[in-house]
Design an enzyme around this catalytic site. Structure first.
Site, PDB file in Angstrom:
ATOM      1  N   GLY A  42       0.834  -1.222  -0.142  1.00  0.00           N
ATOM      2  CA  GLY A  42       0.112   0.200  -0.166  1.00  0.00           C
ATOM      3  C   GLY A  42       0.644   1.303  -0.034  1.00  0.00           C
ATOM      4  O   GLY A  42       1.873   1.059   0.828  1.00  0.00           O
ATOM      5  N   LYS A  43       0.592   1.995  -0.912  1.00  0.00           N
ATOM      6  CA  LYS A  43       1.743   3.304  -0.674  1.00  0.00           C
ATOM      7  C   LYS A  43       1.874   4.158   0.140  1.00  0.00           C
ATOM      8  O   LYS A  43       2.895   4.362   1.208  1.00  0.00           O
ATOM      9  CB  LYS A  43       1.361   4.595  -2.115  1.00  0.00           C
ATOM     10  CG  LYS A  43       1.157   3.492  -3.755  1.00  0.00           C
ATOM     11  CD  LYS A  43       0.898   4.682  -4.513  1.00  0.00           C
ATOM     12  CE  LYS A  43       0.311   4.036  -5.735  1.00  0.00           C
ATOM     13  NZ  LYS A  43       0.817   3.340  -6.353  1.00  0.00           N
ATOM     14  N   ASN A  46       3.598   1.787   3.353  1.00  0.00           N
ATOM     15  CA  ASN A  46       5.338   1.525   2.229  1.00  0.00           C
ATOM     16  C   ASN A  46       5.666   3.107   2.643  1.00  0.00           C
ATOM     17  O   ASN A  46       6.675   2.965   2.807  1.00  0.00           O
ATOM     18  CB  ASN A  46       5.338   1.566   0.932  1.00  0.00           C
ATOM     19  CG  ASN A  46       4.800  -0.072   0.230  1.00  0.00           C
ATOM     20  OD1 ASN A  46       4.483  -1.094   0.879  1.00  0.00           O
ATOM     21  ND2 ASN A  46       4.151   0.480  -0.908  1.00  0.00           N
ATOM     22  N   ASN A 191       5.704  10.174 -10.838  1.00  0.00           N
ATOM     23  CA  ASN A 191       6.499   9.517 -11.678  1.00  0.00           C
ATOM     24  C   ASN A 191       6.292  10.006 -13.457  1.00  0.00           C
ATOM     25  O   ASN A 191       5.197  10.672 -13.370  1.00  0.00           O
ATOM     26  CB  ASN A 191       6.563   7.547 -11.839  1.00  0.00           C
ATOM     27  CG  ASN A 191       5.485   7.300 -12.525  1.00  0.00           C
ATOM     28  OD1 ASN A 191       4.317   7.809 -13.076  1.00  0.00           O
ATOM     29  ND2 ASN A 191       4.829   6.227 -11.894  1.00  0.00           N
ATOM     30  N   ALA A 236      15.386   3.994 -14.002  1.00  0.00           N
ATOM     31  CA  ALA A 236      16.737   4.092 -14.383  1.00  0.00           C
ATOM     32  C   ALA A 236      17.083   4.795 -14.961  1.00  0.00           C
ATOM     33  O   ALA A 236      18.576   5.257 -14.295  1.00  0.00           O
ATOM     34  CB  ALA A 236      16.391   2.574 -15.285  1.00  0.00           C
ATOM     35  N   THR A 262       8.362  -3.630  -7.354  1.00  0.00           N
ATOM     36  CA  THR A 262       7.473  -2.639  -6.356  1.00  0.00           C
ATOM     37  C   THR A 262       8.043  -1.829  -4.841  1.00  0.00           C
ATOM     38  O   THR A 262       8.978  -2.129  -4.959  1.00  0.00           O
ATOM     39  CB  THR A 262       6.963  -4.083  -6.040  1.00  0.00           C
ATOM     40  OG1 THR A 262       6.589  -4.679  -7.171  1.00  0.00           O
ATOM     41  CG2 THR A 262       5.453  -3.308  -5.294  1.00  0.00           C
ATOM     42  N   GLY A 265       8.815   3.804  -6.006  1.00  0.00           N
ATOM     43  CA  GLY A 265       8.448   5.113  -6.466  1.00  0.00           C
ATOM     44  C   GLY A 265       8.215   5.870  -4.355  1.00  0.00           C
ATOM     45  O   GLY A 265       8.264   6.620  -3.708  1.00  0.00           O
ATOM     46  N   ASP A 266       7.893   4.494  -4.028  1.00  0.00           N
ATOM     47  CA  ASP A 266       7.187   5.164  -2.246  1.00  0.00           C
ATOM     48  C   ASP A 266       8.452   4.782  -1.594  1.00  0.00           C
ATOM     49  O   ASP A 266       8.404   6.147  -0.536  1.00  0.00           O
ATOM     50  CB  ASP A 266       6.561   3.501  -1.675  1.00  0.00           C
ATOM     51  CG  ASP A 266       4.982   3.316  -2.636  1.00  0.00           C
ATOM     52  OD1 ASP A 266       5.350   4.033  -3.050  1.00  0.00           O
ATOM     53  OD2 ASP A 266       4.194   2.058  -2.622  1.00  0.00           O
TER      54      ASP A 266
HETATM   55  P1  ADP Z   1       7.007   3.950  -9.590  1.00  0.00           P
HETATM   56  O1  ADP Z   1       7.664   2.987  -8.380  1.00  0.00           O
HETATM   57  O2  ADP Z   1       6.348   5.512  -8.294  1.00  0.00           O
HETATM   58  O3  ADP Z   1       7.267   4.245 -10.875  1.00  0.00           O
HETATM   59  P2  ADP Z   1      10.601   4.590 -10.247  1.00  0.00           P
HETATM   60  O4  ADP Z   1       9.779   3.692 -11.653  1.00  0.00           O
HETATM   61  O5  ADP Z   1      10.706   6.111 -11.240  1.00  0.00           O
HETATM   62  O6  ADP Z   1       8.670   5.054  -9.331  1.00  0.00           O
HETATM   63  O7  ADP Z   1      11.522   4.798  -9.380  1.00  0.00           O
HETATM   64  C1  ADP Z   1      11.910   5.807  -8.335  1.00  0.00           C
HETATM   65  C2  ADP Z   1      13.457   5.628  -7.576  1.00  0.00           C
HETATM   66  O8  ADP Z   1      14.090   4.143  -7.642  1.00  0.00           O
HETATM   67  C3  ADP Z   1      13.561   6.567  -9.497  1.00  0.00           C
HETATM   68  O9  ADP Z   1      13.506   7.590  -9.971  1.00  0.00           O
HETATM   69  C4  ADP Z   1      15.771   5.491  -8.734  1.00  0.00           C
HETATM   70  O10 ADP Z   1      16.052   6.608  -8.207  1.00  0.00           O
HETATM   71  C5  ADP Z   1      14.894   4.045  -8.442  1.00  0.00           C
HETATM   72  N1  ADP Z   1      14.977   3.379  -9.454  1.00  0.00           N
HETATM   73  C6  ADP Z   1      14.132   3.438 -10.392  1.00  0.00           C
HETATM   74  N2  ADP Z   1      14.435   1.864 -11.059  1.00  0.00           N
HETATM   75  C7  ADP Z   1      15.840   1.953 -11.546  1.00  0.00           C
HETATM   76  C8  ADP Z   1      17.096   1.125 -11.494  1.00  0.00           C
HETATM   77  N3  ADP Z   1      16.727   0.743 -13.015  1.00  0.00           N
HETATM   78  N4  ADP Z   1      18.334   1.716 -11.237  1.00  0.00           N
HETATM   79  C9  ADP Z   1      18.431   2.342 -10.386  1.00  0.00           C
HETATM   80  N5  ADP Z   1      17.237   2.833  -9.146  1.00  0.00           N
HETATM   81  C10 ADP Z   1      16.689   2.747 -10.195  1.00  0.00           C
END
Ligand code: ADP
Length: 332
Positions: A42-43, A46, A191, A236, A262, A265-266
């Site tokens: 849950g956001k 988390n 995001n 990424a 998963t 973002g949280d």
């Molecule tokens: P959400 O889960 O809300 O879609 P994101 O995918 O943007 O959020 O990821 C949140 C944060 O997690 C990113 O801003 C980054 O700091 C980190 N992150 C996500 N994917 C990667 C990755 N493959 N390698 C390194 N850090 C990552």
């Protein structure tokens, strides 16, 4: 030692039921998966747990069902030192569950598809949170997401705004947000996809590199609505931050094996909010939060994957990020 920040999270609890598969099924198709796990998520919960694991004092307000999942969801928060005395149990609605499909391809890449059934999260009523009117000014920051009724978020934002308590809205999952709510936010953190839904600006990318003008365009649109600070997470590609004076793009941590996105973002939002409430500047807070998010994607599940302060410090040390390490230590 400085006082640790007091953070209030009004938000969701979701029990994740996670199946792992080599390939997502097509409509009408059945595939055999290779693993099943459950994890509390849950956001709201988390983000609360991430803030608590970094040392914040956290109070969680939300609702679960009168069932086994509800009890597990509350236990997971209290085990992390979160004050759950204001978490309510609904007599009729079940605890929210998240149906998580995790596709792990042979090349090591993972992708998820999630269906959340909101259950008790959507049963929060205005009278359930009326007590915050008298208590909200005791907090350094309020964290909200979009997995509970919008009118509850609107009410909390109004209360916080009147008492000058900064609100961070993690605008996920995507929903329409009124201009009035936006104008009262200290921080918003969509995001890149949620940012596109909110602003109409699609952020183009080439692998790990995003188009900076697109990012600036999306941030500008949100600043024009009156939000004070905009944070866009870019997977990424890291994260971008902007307000009337600052703009920066902080790349993600490299050489991370992403096994499960998963709660990335949280963890990022929970970490950024805690770090800023500790007095760390925006740019350093974003760069440290990138390390927190990186650790989260390198592990399975929602709450089990959220790192502790010690684990974040270990990664900063390992990557030679001495300035960030010192900024964080000085703030504690
Ligand atoms: P959400 O889960 O809300 O879609 P994101 O995918 O943007 O959020 O990821 C949140 C944060 O997690 C990113 O801003 C980054 O700091 C980190 N992150 C996500 N994917 C990667 C990755 N493959 N390698 C390194 N850090 C990552």
């Amino acid at each position: 030692m400085a006082d640790m920040p007091e953070i209030l999270v009004v938000g969701s609890f979701v029990k994740d039921l996670i199946v792992s598969t080599a390939r997502f099924p097509e409509a009408g198709e059945t595939v055999l998966g290779f693993d099943f796990q459950t994890a509390s998520g849950g956001k709201g919960a988390n983000q609360a747990i991430q803030a608590a694991r970094l040392g914040a004092h956290v109070t969680m307000v939300g609702k679960v069902g009168d069932d086994i999942y509800g009890r597990e969801l509350i236990a997971s928060c209290t085990e992390n030192g979160i004050d759950c005395s204001h978490v309510m149990v609904d007599e009729k609605a079940p605890s929210s569950i998240g149906n998580v499909q995790l596709q792990m391809s042979q090349d090591g890449r993972s992708q998820n598809r999630i269906i959340v059934v909101p259950g008790a999260n959507m049963a929060i009523r205005e009278e359930d949170i009326a007590f915050l009117e008298a208590e909200i000014e005791g907090y350094d920051m309020v964290l909200l997401q979009l997995e509970i009724p919008m009118r509850i978020n609107e009410r909390v934002v109004d209360m916080a705004y009147r008492k000058n308590v900064p609100v961070m809205l993690n605008s996920a999952p995507s929903d329409r947000i009124s201009d009035s709510l936006l104008s009262k936010l200290a921080y918003i953190s969509p995001n890149e996809y949620e940012a596109a839904d909110l602003t109409g600006v699609t952020i183009r990318r080439d692998g790990r590199k995003v188009n900076e003008e697109d990012v600036k365009g999306a941030i500008r649109k949100l600043l024009e609505k009156g939000v004070k600070n905009v944070l866009i997470t870019l997977g990424a590609a890291g994260a971008a931050f902007g307000n009337r004076k600052e703009f920066f793009l902080c790349p993600a941590v490299e050489r991370i094996i992403a096994v499960d996105p998963t709660a990335a973002g949280d963890s990022f939002v929970g970490a950024f909010s805690t770090l800023v409430s500790m007095g760390i500047g925006h740019e350093r807070a974003v760069c440290i939060a990138n390390h927190v998010g990186a650790l989260t994607v390198s592990r399975m599940g929602a709450q089990p994957s959220l790192p502790t302060l010690e684990q974040v410090r270990a990664l900063l040390r390992e990557r030679g990020e001495n300035t960030l390490l010192e900024a964080e230590k000085a703030a504690v």
